[in-house]
Write a protein that holds these residues in place. Structure first.
Motif, PDB file in Angstrom:
ATOM      1  N   LEU A  54      -3.055   1.354   5.538  1.00  0.00           N
ATOM      2  CA  LEU A  54      -2.389   0.492   6.507  1.00  0.00           C
ATOM      3  C   LEU A  54      -3.031  -0.888   6.541  1.00  0.00           C
ATOM      4  CD1 LEU A  54      -1.701   2.934   9.487  1.00  0.00           C
ATOM      5  CD2 LEU A  54      -0.239   2.331   7.559  1.00  0.00           C
ATOM      6  N   LEU A  59      -0.534  -3.415   8.429  1.00  0.00           N
ATOM      7  CA  LEU A  59       0.305  -2.732   9.420  1.00  0.00           C
ATOM      8  C   LEU A  59      -0.532  -1.743  10.229  1.00  0.00           C
ATOM      9  CD1 LEU A  59       3.654  -1.981   7.539  1.00  0.00           C
ATOM     10  CD2 LEU A  59       3.305  -3.549   9.441  1.00  0.00           C
ATOM     11  N   ARG A  87       4.812 -10.360   5.266  1.00  0.00           N
ATOM     12  CA  ARG A  87       6.050  -9.584   5.227  1.00  0.00           C
ATOM     13  C   ARG A  87       6.713  -9.679   3.849  1.00  0.00           C
ATOM     14  NH1 ARG A  87      10.939 -10.540   5.182  1.00  0.00           N
ATOM     15  NH2 ARG A  87      10.867 -12.751   5.694  1.00  0.00           N
ATOM     16  N   ARG A  90       4.968  -7.308   1.461  1.00  0.00           N
ATOM     17  CA  ARG A  90       5.287  -5.887   1.657  1.00  0.00           C
ATOM     18  C   ARG A  90       6.620  -5.559   0.994  1.00  0.00           C
ATOM     19  NH1 ARG A  90       2.954  -6.416   6.996  1.00  0.00           N
ATOM     20  NH2 ARG A  90       4.966  -6.985   7.893  1.00  0.00           N
ATOM     21  N   GLY A  91       6.623  -4.501   0.220  1.00  0.00           N
ATOM     22  CA  GLY A  91       7.843  -4.136  -0.473  1.00  0.00           C
ATOM     23  C   GLY A  91       7.944  -4.816  -1.821  1.00  0.00           C
ATOM     24  N   MET A  96       5.211   1.038  -0.609  1.00  0.00           N
ATOM     25  CA  MET A  96       4.544   2.209  -0.049  1.00  0.00           C
ATOM     26  C   MET A  96       5.507   3.380  -0.020  1.00  0.00           C
ATOM     27  SD  MET A  96       2.185   1.998   3.269  1.00  0.00           S
ATOM     28  CE  MET A  96       1.403   3.413   3.999  1.00  0.00           C
ATOM     29  N   THR A 118      16.717  -3.491   1.397  1.00  0.00           N
ATOM     30  CA  THR A 118      15.389  -3.749   0.826  1.00  0.00           C
ATOM     31  C   THR A 118      15.495  -4.764  -0.303  1.00  0.00           C
ATOM     32  OG1 THR A 118      14.980  -1.408   1.242  1.00  0.00           O
ATOM     33  CG2 THR A 118      13.307  -2.611   0.007  1.00  0.00           C
ATOM     34  N   THR A 121      16.434  -8.290   0.923  1.00  0.00           N
ATOM     35  CA  THR A 121      15.394  -8.996   1.669  1.00  0.00           C
ATOM     36  C   THR A 121      14.512  -9.804   0.721  1.00  0.00           C
ATOM     37  OG1 THR A 121      15.359  -7.252   3.320  1.00  0.00           O
ATOM     38  CG2 THR A 121      13.451  -8.686   3.257  1.00  0.00           C
ATOM     39  N   HIS A 122      14.278  -9.239  -0.459  1.00  0.00           N
ATOM     40  CA  HIS A 122      13.299  -9.864  -1.356  1.00  0.00           C
ATOM     41  C   HIS A 122      13.923 -10.596  -2.541  1.00  0.00           C
ATOM     42  CE1 HIS A 122       9.959  -7.994   0.759  1.00  0.00           C
ATOM     43  NE2 HIS A 122      10.638  -6.864   0.750  1.00  0.00           N
ATOM     44  N   ILE A 169      13.395   3.263  -4.360  1.00  0.00           N
ATOM     45  CA  ILE A 169      13.399   2.014  -3.595  1.00  0.00           C
ATOM     46  C   ILE A 169      12.097   1.256  -3.848  1.00  0.00           C
ATOM     47  CG2 ILE A 169      13.364   1.025  -1.263  1.00  0.00           C
ATOM     48  CD1 ILE A 169      15.255   3.216  -0.370  1.00  0.00           C
TER      49      ILE A 169
END
Lengths: 272, 312
Positions: A54, A59, A87, A90-91, A96, A118, A121-122, A169
């Protein structure tokens, strides 16, 4: 072969503040993750494995925070990033895979929606392109009828399938690091092996670095290149996987290895 | 989804049948003789002979079961009989008063949704903050104040002291403000709290954490993931609320002299105007059931787990 270091964690300290005092949760954890390698993190419950994960994605739960140390991703210290910069990492850079796939997905949102949001977003992609990408990655994970799957809701899928969707994902944005926190704990034995094999295939294909967190020593032995043993917020031993399993040096590691369930052990107990 | 709606619609038939039977029987349990009331309203002295003749004329001498079947047969053809008081067809009278009640109720529903949803969301997001405390006080006040008192307070401050809005009656949009706000006030409090609690429950679910892990923007996480889950119990409760609001409108109508169904119903009840009372109760029952059906369908649309139950 030279290995390329993707992430370096140095002297990581995490504290949880209670009403009266600060309780240390991690006391100087250091390790580095290398491209295409699997780094295993083992230890009993409460030893700080999940808190380490985390902390890497910033997070941590409320009231706990990193008080010292550095987390460097490709020479960029993640601790200096703003919330919005973090942010975006992440991803995209650090993906994760969660422990319990059955509760990780929103029950009233389709698999396709999870996947598309997902990607969108990126990446600058249309709904249509996102859908095509999703189908391609679900196929890579050997899931049947990906086009139908995208229209389904999480409760219509089994735990094993959901875990594979989650991995699909995670890899779809081709992150440098995948953190897999107990990825097989909630699954039955046949699914466990398949998931581990697929993770192994992916790190070879995309040269991804995997941080595999588990209390399942079998999974660690099967997949990891290097292993760190954690106990009450410290890494007590760190070694290549064969060394650690064959010649454990720290007493806690020895105890942990001896605590494994096995046939011979059951036989011993029956004789007594 | 279509199958789901058909299934719900087929369940409607026995329910409506039950409502009609209850409506019919309940009014007959009430004290007072309708024939006598009819005679008095028509200024005919209620002698024994006149009452008996009137019983035959109104069909009240027949066995209950026959009366019921006769009545039901007419009702399905939208013939609700003739009012004892005005001697007009009941259907025409209903259609005269019902739109006013409907207008009041629908405005109150819109107010409830538009006010309680944003307040609920923000007091959950900023839990323990200034805004949350304010909304808590507002909810407490709203939930504990009786409608009739609140109505008079509103009237006193906004119409008499500040002279901003008309005191009573129906007409312009300004006439609608106070009655609908009075009607909506208690529900706004309830729904603000309900949505806040429901949001808080869902804010710490694993799927929210997983959404953060994937790097989604906070507004997507709240707007798409948390709100969609949090609205489920709110929608369920809403079905009952719409029905309750219609009956709550009766009180508000008498405070603000709103020419709606409520006043019509109450006067019919005191005159033992059987056809009118029966029709009003039946209409309310049907509206209740239809609202619940709509909510069921909305719930099915929102929650796929309901939609697929028993279909897999």
């Amino acid at each position: 072969m030279t290995t390329q270091s993707i992430m370096t964690v140095n002297d990581l300290h995490v504290h949880v503040s209670t009403d009266h005092c600060q309780v240390p949760i991690l006391n100087g954890v250091s390790f580095d993750l290398q491209a295409g390698k699997v780094f295993g993190l083992v230890g009993e419950s409460g030893s700080g494995k999940t808190m380490t994960c985390l902390a890497l994605v910033n997070l941590l739960p409320n009231k706990s925070k990193v008080v010292r140390g550095s987390i460097k991703l490709k020479n960029k210290d993640l601790r200096n990033l703003s919330a919005s910069e973090m942010r975006q990492i992440r991803g995209k850079e650090i993906a994760m895979i969660m422990q319990n796939p059955m509760s990780a997905f929103n029950p009233v949102v389709t698999i396709g929606q999870h996947f598309r949001e997902t990607l969108r977003t990126h990446l600058q992609v249309t709904q249509k392109q996102a859908e095509e990408m999703a189908i391609a990655y679900l196929e890579l994970m050997q899931l049947p009828r990906p086009d139908l799957l995208l229209k389904q809701y999480p409760f219509q899928l089994s735990g094993g399938m959901l875990q594979r969707v989650m991995i699909a994902i995670a890899v779809s944005l081709q992150p440098s690091i995948i953190i897999a926190d107990e990825p097989t704990t909630a699954l039955d034995a046949t699914n466990q092996l398949q998931i581990l094999d697929q993770l192994n295939m992916l790190r070879k294909e995309y040269n991804t670095s995997i941080l595999l967190v588990s209390h399942d020593l079998g999974a660690i032995a099967y997949l990891a290149d290097e292993v760190a043993v954690m106990n009450s917020g410290n890494i007590v031993e760190r070694a290549p996987v064969s060394t650690l399993f064959n010649r454990p040096s720290h007493p806690y590691t020895k105890a942990l290895l001896e605590s494994r369930l096995s046939l011979s052990r059951k036989a011993c107990e029956t004789l007594e | 989804m279509i199958w789901f709606i058909v299934k719900r619609l087929s369940m409607l038939i026995p329910i409506l049948f039950g409502i009609s039977l209850l409506t019919f029987l309940l009014i007959r349990l009430a004290p007072g003789d309708p024939a006598e009331a009819y005679l008095r309203l028509s200024h005919i002295p209620p002698t024994n002979q006149a009452i008996q003749e009137m019983n035959v004329k109104l069909g009240l001498d027949k066995p209950l079961i026959v009366q019921y079947v006769d009545w039901l047969g007419k009702v399905v053809r939208l013939d609700f009989g003739i009012s004892y008081v005005s001697k007009q067809p009941v259907w025409d009278e209903l259609m005269l008063y019902f739109p006013a009640t409907l207008q009041l109720t629908i405005t109150a529903v819109i107010l409830t949704v538009c006010i309680s949803v944003p307040i609920g969301i923000f007091s959950a997001l900023y839990k323990g903050g200034m805004f949350d405390h304010l909304s808590r006080i507002l909810s407490f006040v709203g939930a504990s104040m009786p409608t009739f008192w609140l109505g008079f307070l509103f009237m006193y401050f906004f119409s008499i002291k500040l002279d901003l809005l008309p005191v009573v009656g129906r007409g312009s949009l300004a006439h609608l403000v106070l009655p609908s706000l009075t009607l909506a006030f208690a529900y706004i409090s309830t729904y603000t709290r309900l949505l806040r609690t429901s949001m808080l429950e869902n804010l710490h679910q694993p799927f929210v954490f997983y959404a953060r892990v994937r790097g989604l923007q906070e507004r997507v996480i709240i707007g798409r993931h948390v709100l969609k889950m949090a609205l489920l119990p709110v929608v369920t409760a809403f079905g009952m609320t719409i029905g309750n609001m219609l009956t709550g409108a009766f009180i508000v109508e008498s405070i603000f002299a709103w020419p709606g169904l409520g006043r019509f119903f109450v006067s019919a009840l005191s005159h033992r105007d059987y056809p009118v009372v029966q029709s009003c109760i039946l209409l309310m029952g049907v509206i209740f059931v239809v609202c619940n059906l709509l909510v069921d369908i909305a719930y099915g649309l929102l929650d796929p787990r309901i939609r697929w139950k028993g279909e897999r």
